[in-house]
Design a protein around this motif. Structure first.
Motif: not given
Length: 113
Positions: A2-6, A78, A104, A106, A108-109
């Motif tokens: 899973a990967m999330t970015t903000r 943020d 940006e 992220g 990485i799990e």
């Protein structure tokens, strides 16, 4: 995996290693304030040489302890946390140089091995 970015702010502060604020090393004071504000992490990095806005070159030498080398304290936060931390520094009257950049980031799990 899973990967999330903000979208976030990369906030960096620059100071000398022996700089103090209210009797505390400035980099330690800054990390403690950030932690108290709920910021998820911060790091301090020491330079091997550098000069600042006053033009004084400081560097490590083999037989001396360079106790006033430049430091960089950085956070990925943020935008609201960035504004809060900058306001706290201004209100406290701390003497710091800073930069802020939009980034940006992220997480990485990976899977357990």
């Amino acid at each position: 995996m899973a990967m999330t970015t903000r979208q976030a702010v990369y906030l960096r502060f620059f100071m000398h290693a022996n700089a103090r604020h209210g009797g505390t090393l400035l980099h330690e004071w800054l990390l403690e304030r950030a932690r108290a504000e709920g910021i998820g992490g911060g790091s301090v990095f020491r330079a091997v040489a550098g000069f600042g806005r006053h033009g004084v070159l400081r560097e490590t030498h083999f037989f001396e302890l360079a106790d006033d080398l430049p430091l960089k304290v950085e956070f990925i936060v943020d935008p609201a946390q960035c504004d809060t931390l900058l306001a706290l520094v201004r209100e406290a009257g701390a003497d710091l140089v800073y930069t802020r950049n939009a980034v940006e980031f992220g997480i990485i799990e990976g899977r357990p091995a």
